[in-house]
Write a protein that holds these residues in place. Structure first.
Motif, PDB file in Angstrom:
ATOM      1  N   LEU A  23      23.928 -29.726  -7.660  1.00 51.69           N
ATOM      2  CA  LEU A  23      25.081 -29.649  -7.854  1.00 51.69           C
ATOM      3  C   LEU A  23      25.031 -30.689  -8.107  1.00 51.69           C
ATOM      4  O   LEU A  23      25.161 -32.096  -7.664  1.00 51.69           O
ATOM      5  CB  LEU A  23      26.432 -30.067  -6.973  1.00 51.69           C
ATOM      6  N   HIS A  46      28.444 -29.300 -10.674  1.00 50.43           N
ATOM      7  CA  HIS A  46      28.012 -27.766 -11.621  1.00 50.43           C
ATOM      8  C   HIS A  46      26.392 -27.707 -11.296  1.00 50.43           C
ATOM      9  O   HIS A  46      25.883 -28.882 -10.977  1.00 50.43           O
ATOM     10  CB  HIS A  46      28.299 -27.868 -12.496  1.00 50.43           C
ATOM     11  N   SER A  47      25.814 -26.584 -10.876  1.00 49.32           N
ATOM     12  CA  SER A  47      24.122 -26.570 -11.576  1.00 49.32           C
ATOM     13  C   SER A  47      23.749 -24.842 -11.589  1.00 49.32           C
ATOM     14  O   SER A  47      24.545 -24.561 -11.868  1.00 49.32           O
ATOM     15  CB  SER A  47      24.238 -26.705 -10.108  1.00 49.32           C
ATOM     16  N   TRP A  82      29.446 -23.558  -8.668  1.00 48.14           N
ATOM     17  CA  TRP A  82      30.444 -24.866  -9.048  1.00 48.14           C
ATOM     18  C   TRP A  82      31.093 -24.932  -7.854  1.00 48.14           C
ATOM     19  O   TRP A  82      31.479 -24.335  -7.451  1.00 48.14           O
ATOM     20  CB  TRP A  82      30.750 -24.871 -10.414  1.00 48.14           C
ATOM     21  N   VAL A 125      32.470 -23.407  -2.971  1.00 51.95           N
ATOM     22  CA  VAL A 125      31.361 -23.369  -4.015  1.00 51.95           C
ATOM     23  C   VAL A 125      31.797 -21.729  -4.374  1.00 51.95           C
ATOM     24  O   VAL A 125      31.484 -20.703  -3.541  1.00 51.95           O
ATOM     25  CB  VAL A 125      29.768 -23.382  -2.857  1.00 51.95           C
ATOM     26  N   PRO A 173      24.863 -32.314  -2.368  1.00 55.25           N
ATOM     27  CA  PRO A 173      23.947 -32.968  -3.752  1.00 55.25           C
ATOM     28  C   PRO A 173      23.045 -33.732  -3.606  1.00 55.25           C
ATOM     29  O   PRO A 173      23.452 -34.906  -3.154  1.00 55.25           O
ATOM     30  CB  PRO A 173      24.691 -32.386  -4.279  1.00 55.25           C
TER      31      PRO A 173
END
Length: 412
Positions: free
Chosen positions: A84, A47-48, A37, A104, A368
């Motif tokens: 993300l 976020h991912s 994130w 990150v 992203p």
């Protein structure tokens, strides 16, 4: 042994640099959720997450371990970065202050869990500071004649190949591509052309003379290796680069990323002569999905001879970069028509990179994927096309090829 996250080449790197993420200290075959994130300059969260399983020694290496689910699947070493996603819908990650990093956060949690199921405390965590300017790169605001922008100069004596960088029509000044190019040995001018400083907030026709001033400014700089320069443009910036290559012979290398055959939306004049009427659009053809996202793929009007840029007059070399699933406009068609026109005039001064599954916003690596965001001209969230995996591959693949193209042409 407690779990830990190791980052290579280290906790700090350049934004366009791949990162190796390894986790150790897990139980053999332990299932974990990896989360990344960041918070952008406006405080918007991205976020991912992805599901992994440790090997028999309790270790995990994202270069070799496949994701079993989440925001992506398969072996994707930088998947946590390009996947993300914004917490606020239709938010695109844009870096304005390139003198600061993006932090990150990478976290490891026990089990396979969704975002709302993750505990507060991770098993292990680390932070990767991703920088846009390496040590020694100079950032110099430019206010020279009518020219407005920022000049980035690599460290060292030089001179270096000179490049102008321009982005889409959103307005303001976009510096991130220019700063990253400077890290790789280009004296790069991030050039504003609308809604910045004392530049107009709107125009009917762009004046190519403004861009000619920018070319002359860059060519005459002592840190620029002549005689010609390069130009890189995305979206509206791409058709401006195409026009520069056509009418300004000092532009020897042009990189056109998802551009248009014409001067899109706005007309173009040069030396008191209208050279393109501009390709307009019919807003009634726009469609709005249930999600509120606009589909503008069909709104661009049919190309007519008065709007076409006479690209056959270009003396330099042009690299067309195409996202084949671009939903802003039909970039594949426009590139094909432009190349067809060049061939009809006996010209072979072009190259093309075409990427299936890639959308409109082809950025430097590891930005992203942005499926939809606010469009300043349309005034609504707009679909850009592409799918995350193919689009992100294209961004990584084209970046080194763009640099090689610019160096090959400009170092001749």
């Amino acid at each position: 042994m407690a779990a830990s996250v190791r980052l290579q080449p280290g906790p700090e790197c350049l934004f366009d640099e791949p990162l190796q993420v390894r986790v150790s200290g897990l139980s053999p075959l332990q299932q974990v959720t990896m989360k990344a994130w960041l918070s952008d300059e406006k405080g918007q969260l991205f976020h991912s997450l992805a599901f992994y399983r440790a090997d028999g020694q309790g270790e995990l290496d994202l270069d070799h371990s496949p994701s079993l689910g989440g925001h992506y699947t398969g072996t994707q070493p930088m998947g946590l970065f390009w996947s993300l996603s914004p917490r606020t819908p239709f938010t695109r990650l844009v870096k304005r202050d390139v003198a600061t990093s993006l932090a990150v956060h990478i976290e490891v949690f026990d089990g396979h869990r969704s975002l709302d199921q993750l505990p507060v405390q991770p098993l292990a965590a680390s932070i990767n500071q991703r920088w846009f300017m390496k040590a020694g790169v100079s950032r110099i605001p430019v206010r020279e004649g009518r020219v407005r922008g920022t000049l980035f100069i690599p460290p060292g004596n030089g001179p270096f190949p000179g490049v102008i960088s321009m982005n889409e029509i959103q307005g303001g000044l976009s510096e991130y591509r220019a700063s990253l190019l400077a890290n790789h040995g280009f004296t790069t001018l991030a050039l504003a052309y609308l809604c910045y400083d004392d530049l107009p907030e709107d125009v009917i026709n762009f004046d190519l003379g403004y861009f000619e001033e920018a070319v002359n400014f860059l060519r005459q700089h002592p840190k620029v290796k002549g005689p010609g320069i390069g130009a890189v443009g995305l979206s509206k910036g791409a058709d401006l680069v195409l026009s520069m290559a056509t009418f300004l012979p000092d532009v020897r290398a042009a990189v056109v990323i998802n551009g248009c055959t014409t001067s899109a939306i706005y007309g173009l004049c040069f030396k008191d002569k209208l050279i393109s009427t501009g390709l307009g659009y019919t807003i009634s053809r726009m469609q709005i999905a249930d999600s509120g996202v606009a589909d503008i793929f069909e709104i661009i009007n049919e190309v007519n001879e008065d709007s076409i840029i006479p690209i056959e007059n270009a003396e330099g070399t042009i690299l067309f970069i195409v996202g084949e699933d671009d939903k802003n406009w039909n970039s594949k068609f426009f590139a094909g028509e432009t190349i067809k026109r060049l061939k009809e005039h006996g010209k072979d001064n072009f190259e093309i990179l075409s990427y299936p599954g890639a959308g409109h916003y082809l950025e430097p690596p590891f930005f992203p994927f942005c499926y939809a965001s606010y469009h300043s001209v349309i005034g609504a969230p707009t679909r850009w096309g592409g799918n995350a995996k193919a689009h992100s591959f294209a961004q990584e693949d084209l970046w080194s090829k763009v640099q090689a193209f610019l160096k090959r042409i400009l170092n001749q």
